[in-house]
Design an enzyme around this catalytic site. Structure first.
Site, PDB file in Angstrom:
ATOM      1  N   HIS A  40     -25.410  -4.231   3.099  1.00  0.00           N
ATOM      2  CA  HIS A  40     -25.548  -5.464   2.317  1.00  0.00           C
ATOM      3  C   HIS A  40     -25.679  -6.614   3.304  1.00  0.00           C
ATOM      4  O   HIS A  40     -25.673  -6.403   4.538  1.00  0.00           O
ATOM      5  CB  HIS A  40     -24.363  -5.625   1.361  1.00  0.00           C
ATOM      6  CG  HIS A  40     -23.014  -5.473   2.019  1.00  0.00           C
ATOM      7  ND1 HIS A  40     -22.537  -6.349   2.975  1.00  0.00           N
ATOM      8  CD2 HIS A  40     -22.062  -4.510   1.882  1.00  0.00           C
ATOM      9  CE1 HIS A  40     -21.334  -5.950   3.364  1.00  0.00           C
ATOM     10  NE2 HIS A  40     -21.027  -4.832   2.733  1.00  0.00           N
ATOM     11  N   HIS A  43     -23.325  -6.793   6.364  1.00  0.00           N
ATOM     12  CA  HIS A  43     -23.692  -5.958   7.513  1.00  0.00           C
ATOM     13  C   HIS A  43     -24.830  -6.616   8.310  1.00  0.00           C
ATOM     14  O   HIS A  43     -24.815  -6.636   9.550  1.00  0.00           O
ATOM     15  CB  HIS A  43     -24.174  -4.582   7.052  1.00  0.00           C
ATOM     16  CG  HIS A  43     -23.136  -3.742   6.375  1.00  0.00           C
ATOM     17  ND1 HIS A  43     -23.246  -3.351   5.069  1.00  0.00           N
ATOM     18  CD2 HIS A  43     -21.978  -3.203   6.836  1.00  0.00           C
ATOM     19  CE1 HIS A  43     -22.199  -2.595   4.741  1.00  0.00           C
ATOM     20  NE2 HIS A  43     -21.417  -2.491   5.791  1.00  0.00           N
ATOM     21  N   LYS A 158     -13.956  -9.220   7.301  1.00  0.00           N
ATOM     22  CA  LYS A 158     -13.649  -8.577   6.011  1.00  0.00           C
ATOM     23  C   LYS A 158     -12.537  -7.534   6.169  1.00  0.00           C
ATOM     24  O   LYS A 158     -11.664  -7.409   5.318  1.00  0.00           O
ATOM     25  CB  LYS A 158     -14.926  -7.920   5.480  1.00  0.00           C
ATOM     26  CG  LYS A 158     -14.754  -6.867   4.428  1.00  0.00           C
ATOM     27  CD  LYS A 158     -14.557  -7.470   3.066  1.00  0.00           C
ATOM     28  CE  LYS A 158     -14.034  -6.463   2.067  1.00  0.00           C
ATOM     29  NZ  LYS A 158     -14.683  -5.159   2.122  1.00  0.00           N
ATOM     30  N   ASP A 159     -12.602  -6.783   7.276  1.00  0.00           N
ATOM     31  CA  ASP A 159     -11.582  -5.766   7.551  1.00  0.00           C
ATOM     32  C   ASP A 159     -10.723  -6.271   8.708  1.00  0.00           C
ATOM     33  O   ASP A 159     -10.788  -5.754   9.822  1.00  0.00           O
ATOM     34  CB  ASP A 159     -12.265  -4.439   7.900  1.00  0.00           C
ATOM     35  CG  ASP A 159     -13.190  -3.985   6.785  1.00  0.00           C
ATOM     36  OD1 ASP A 159     -12.708  -3.363   5.838  1.00  0.00           O
ATOM     37  OD2 ASP A 159     -14.410  -4.286   6.845  1.00  0.00           O
ATOM     38  N   GLN A 162      -8.352  -3.966  10.575  1.00  0.00           N
ATOM     39  CA  GLN A 162      -9.158  -3.086  11.431  1.00  0.00           C
ATOM     40  C   GLN A 162      -9.561  -3.811  12.714  1.00  0.00           C
ATOM     41  O   GLN A 162      -9.475  -3.256  13.808  1.00  0.00           O
ATOM     42  CB  GLN A 162     -10.402  -2.652  10.653  1.00  0.00           C
ATOM     43  CG  GLN A 162     -11.490  -1.985  11.460  1.00  0.00           C
ATOM     44  CD  GLN A 162     -12.635  -1.533  10.561  1.00  0.00           C
ATOM     45  OE1 GLN A 162     -12.497  -0.575   9.817  1.00  0.00           O
ATOM     46  NE2 GLN A 162     -13.757  -2.221  10.605  1.00  0.00           N
ATOM     47  N   SER A 195     -19.594  -2.356   0.229  1.00  0.00           N
ATOM     48  CA  SER A 195     -20.320  -1.209  -0.330  1.00  0.00           C
ATOM     49  C   SER A 195     -19.599  -0.665  -1.555  1.00  0.00           C
ATOM     50  O   SER A 195     -20.222  -0.115  -2.457  1.00  0.00           O
ATOM     51  CB  SER A 195     -20.444  -0.107   0.730  1.00  0.00           C
ATOM     52  OG  SER A 195     -21.022  -0.627   1.906  1.00  0.00           O
TER      53      SER A 195
HETATM   54  P1  AMP Z   1     -18.341  -0.674   6.600  1.00  0.00           P
HETATM   55  O1  AMP Z   1     -19.753  -0.212   6.484  1.00  0.00           O
HETATM   56  O2  AMP Z   1     -17.755  -1.117   5.297  1.00  0.00           O
HETATM   57  O3  AMP Z   1     -17.483   0.262   7.393  1.00  0.00           O
HETATM   58  O4  AMP Z   1     -18.391  -2.015   7.452  1.00  0.00           O
HETATM   59  C1  AMP Z   1     -19.055  -2.066   8.681  1.00  0.00           C
HETATM   60  C2  AMP Z   1     -18.795  -3.409   9.322  1.00  0.00           C
HETATM   61  O5  AMP Z   1     -19.249  -4.455   8.445  1.00  0.00           O
HETATM   62  C3  AMP Z   1     -17.300  -3.680   9.572  1.00  0.00           C
HETATM   63  O6  AMP Z   1     -17.160  -4.326  10.830  1.00  0.00           O
HETATM   64  C4  AMP Z   1     -16.936  -4.582   8.422  1.00  0.00           C
HETATM   65  O7  AMP Z   1     -15.849  -5.420   8.697  1.00  0.00           O
HETATM   66  C5  AMP Z   1     -18.211  -5.377   8.243  1.00  0.00           C
HETATM   67  N1  AMP Z   1     -18.307  -5.944   6.897  1.00  0.00           N
HETATM   68  C6  AMP Z   1     -18.041  -5.314   5.720  1.00  0.00           C
HETATM   69  N2  AMP Z   1     -18.176  -6.170   4.693  1.00  0.00           N
HETATM   70  C7  AMP Z   1     -18.531  -7.369   5.222  1.00  0.00           C
HETATM   71  C8  AMP Z   1     -18.818  -8.661   4.661  1.00  0.00           C
HETATM   72  N3  AMP Z   1     -18.745  -8.895   3.355  1.00  0.00           N
HETATM   73  N4  AMP Z   1     -19.154  -9.667   5.510  1.00  0.00           N
HETATM   74  C9  AMP Z   1     -19.221  -9.439   6.858  1.00  0.00           C
HETATM   75  N5  AMP Z   1     -18.974  -8.244   7.443  1.00  0.00           N
HETATM   76  C10 AMP Z   1     -18.631  -7.227   6.634  1.00  0.00           C
END
Ligand code: AMP
Length: 288
Positions: A40, A43, A158-159, A162, A195
Site C-alpha cells: 500500500h 510501503h 507504524k510498527d 518492532q 495490509s
Molecule cells: P509489513 O509488510 O506490514 O511487514 O510492513 C513492512 C514495512 O512497512 C514495516 O517497516 C512497516 O512498519 C511499514 N509499514 C506498514 N504500514 C505502514 C504505514 N501505514 N505507513 C508507513 N509504513 C508502514
C-alpha cells in the site's frame, strides 16, 4: 519515473548478491525496505524514503512464517505479488525486488533454523499477545540484512515496537547498517494503512478509525500536561469498547526505549495501542 518498466525481480540470494556487487563496485550505497507484500502507499513511502537516502533501493516481499503464531493469519495473509510488482514499477523508487522462497531464507528448514532471542521488551505490548512474534521478526531481518548488506535499513513507525527492537538488535549484534524510520501513512479518516485492513468488512472498516481517535485523545491530554497515565489509558480503552473494538492494550511509554513513562515533563513519549475488530488485530501509535 520508470513507470512503464517492470521492476527487476529476483528470488535467490546469489542473484541479490550479484546485483549488490555491481552497485558496490560502482561505489553506490544501498537502502533496503523489507515487507510482507500486499503493498500500500505506506510501503511505497518507505521506498521513496530509501531512494532519498541512497542511489540504489532494494525491497523484499516475504511472508515470514516464524513471526506468526500457530493460530494467526499466516495461511491467509494476502499474497498479491503481481499487483505489488506493478505498484512498485509505477512508483519508480525500487531497483531490485527480492522475493525469496522459504529455503533461501531458512536453508536448514524452520525447525533447524538459528533463532534470535530479543530482549524482554519483546514480551511486552504486542509481544504479550503474540509470544515469539518479535523473535521471528529478528530472525528474518537478521537474515535479510545479511543477504542484502544494505547501508541503510528503512522501517516504518507504524510498527514502532518492532522499530525499537530492531534498533536494539542492530546495536547489540554490531550489525553494520544504519536504521531510518518512515512516518505512518494513514487513510483520510485516520486509520493507519495496513495490509490487514483488507480483512475488515464494511461496518468494521467504519469502526476501525476509533483506534487512531482514542490514541489521539490520549496524546492531546498528555500535551495538556496530564500525567495520570492510568486514567488516560483506561479512558481510551473505554472509548474503544464504546466504538465496538476489543482493546488489547493502550499504553504510554518513553519514546526512546519504550520503558514505562515517568512524570519527567521533559520526557518524550509515545502512545501505543492494539485492538481487535472481529478476528482482525489493529495496531497504531502516536508520538506525543
Ligand atoms: P509489513 O509488510 O506490514 O511487514 O510492513 C513492512 C514495512 O512497512 C514495516 O517497516 C512497516 O512498519 C511499514 N509499514 C506498514 N504500514 C505502514 C504505514 N501505514 N505507513 C508507513 N509504513 C508502514
Amino acid at each position: 519515473m520508470r513507470a512503464t518498466n517492470a521492476v527487476r525481480t529476483v528470488q535467490t540470494v546469489s542473484a541479490v548478491r550479484a546485483a549488490i556487487g555491481e552497485w558496490r563496485a560502482a561505489g553506490q550505497k544501498i537502502a533496503f525496505a523489507p515487507t510482507m507484500g500486499n503493498l500500500h502507499a505506506g510501503h511505497l513511502s518507505l521506498a521513496k524514503l530509501a531512494a532519498e537516502v541512497a542511489p540504489r533501493v532494494v525491497m523484499s516481499i516475504f511472508v515470514n512464517p516464524t513471526q506468526f503464531g500457530p493460530s494467526e493469519d499466516f495461511a491467509v495473509y494476502p499474497r498479491t505479488l503481481a499487483e505489488d510488482a506493478e505498484l512498485i514499477a509505477a512508483a519508480g523508487h525500487v531497483d531490485l525486488l527480492f522475493v525469496p522462497h522459504l529455503a533461501e531464507i531458512y536453508p536448514f528448514g524452520i525447525e533447524h533454523a538459528v533463532r534470535v532471542q530479543l530482549p524482554p521488551l519483546a514480551a511486552e505490548l504486542c509481544g504479550a499477545s503474540r509470544p515469539g512474534h518479535f523473535d521471528g521478526v529478528g530472525a528474518v531481518v537478521c537474515r535479510l540484512v545479511n543477504i542484502v548488506t544494505p547501508d541503510v535499513l528503512v522501517l516504518g513507525q507504524k510498527d514502532y515496537q518492532q522499530f525499537v527492537l530492531m534498533q536494539r538488535m542492530i546495536a547489540d549484534l554490531r550489525m553494520p547498517v544504519e536504521l531510518r524510520m518512515g512516518p505512518t501513512l494513514r487513510e483520510p479518516d485516520g486509520l493507519a494503512m495496513s495490509s490487514r485492513n483488507r480483512y475488515l468488512d464494511t461496518s468494521q472498516r467504519r469502526q476501525a478509525p476509533a483506534l487512531h481517535g482514542a490514541l489521539a485523545r490520549v496524546c492531546e491530554r498528555l500535551r495538556g500536561a496530564s500525567i495520570d497515565f492510568a486514567r488516560l489509558t483506561a479512558e481510551a480503552r473505554a472509548e474503544l469498547e464504546r466504538a465496538g473494538l476489543r482493546p488489547d492494550y493502550v499504553e504510554i511509554r518513553r519514546l526512546v526505549d519504550l520503558a514505562a513513562a515517568t512524570a519527567d515533563p521533559g520526557e518524550r513519549r509515545v502512545v501505543l495501542g492494539a485492538a481487535w475488530l472481529g478476528r482482525t488485530r489493529l495496531i497504531d501509535n502516536l508520538f506525543v
